[in-house]
Design a protein around this motif. Structure first.
Motif, PDB file in Angstrom:
ATOM      1  N   LEU A   1     -36.431   5.241  -3.045  1.00 50.55           N
ATOM      2  CA  LEU A   1     -36.638   3.883  -3.549  1.00 50.55           C
ATOM      3  C   LEU A   1     -35.348   3.320  -4.124  1.00 50.55           C
ATOM      4  CD1 LEU A   1     -38.442   1.471  -4.195  1.00 50.55           C
ATOM      5  CD2 LEU A   1     -39.101   2.647  -6.321  1.00 50.55           C
TER       6      LEU A   1
ATOM      7  N   ARG B   1     -45.264   3.043   1.921  1.00 47.11           N
ATOM      8  CA  ARG B   1     -45.423   2.764   0.481  1.00 47.11           C
ATOM      9  C   ARG B   1     -44.087   2.518  -0.211  1.00 47.11           C
ATOM     10  NH1 ARG B   1     -49.172   6.802   0.666  1.00 47.11           N
ATOM     11  NH2 ARG B   1     -47.764   8.287  -0.291  1.00 47.11           N
TER      12      ARG B   1
ATOM     13  N   GLU C   1     -42.921  -0.873   0.536  1.00 44.63           N
ATOM     14  CA  GLU C   1     -43.755  -1.842  -0.189  1.00 44.63           C
ATOM     15  C   GLU C   1     -43.369  -1.891  -1.668  1.00 44.63           C
ATOM     16  OE1 GLU C   1     -47.845  -2.050   2.422  1.00 44.63           O
ATOM     17  OE2 GLU C   1     -47.686  -0.440   0.935  1.00 44.63           O
ATOM     18  N   LYS C   2     -43.072  -0.732  -2.265  1.00 45.70           N
ATOM     19  CA  LYS C   2     -42.623  -0.695  -3.663  1.00 45.70           C
ATOM     20  C   LYS C   2     -41.320  -1.466  -3.844  1.00 45.70           C
ATOM     21  CE  LYS C   2     -44.622   3.615  -5.348  1.00 45.70           C
ATOM     22  NZ  LYS C   2     -44.343   4.960  -5.867  1.00 45.70           N
TER      23      LYS C   2
END
Length: 126
Positions: A52, A84, A87-88
């Motif tokens: 991330l 995910r 999307e984060k």
């Protein structure tokens, strides 16, 4: 090596260990867009936030330094963790590319995702 591709290693700050790669490629300065690809090889590293952070850093570079308008990413539909993480980072699912990947003897779909500079600015201003 050229203005359309940026390929970087991902390293853990604390011990400088190499854990993967991230790239911004297919950069088109006319359309002001590019594609992100990321690979963190060691599954023991997954889920610790490194991916991330790497995505956020390269997106910031794409929008702030390169002045791109859109960054895209594709993820294997059978890799929900990859979906995910994007999307984060603010990416939105834009569609599905059918049978885009050939993995383990069969075809799988690709979830195509995108993040616009205006969306990024809204996320980063909060």
């Amino acid at each position: 090596n050229n203005s359309q591709n940026l390929f970087l290693g991902i390293f853990v700050k604390e011990n400088q260990s190499y854990i993967g790669n991230i790239r911004l490629h297919n950069i088109n300065f006319v359309s002001r867009r590019g594609d992100i690809g990321i690979l963190i090889g060691d599954s023991n590293i997954h889920g610790k936030g490194y991916g991330l952070e790497a995505i956020q850093l390269i997106v910031d570079y794409a929008f702030q330094y390169l002045n791109l308008n859109k960054v895209c990413a594709g993820a294997n539909i059978e890799n929900p963790a990859s979906i995910r993480i994007f999307e984060k980072a603010g990416f939105v699912v834009e569609g599905t590319l059918r049978q885009q990947f050939y993995v383990d003897g069969r075809y799988t779909d690709c979830v195509q995702m995108g993040l616009l500079k205006s969306e990024y600015n809204n996320i980063s201003n909060h």
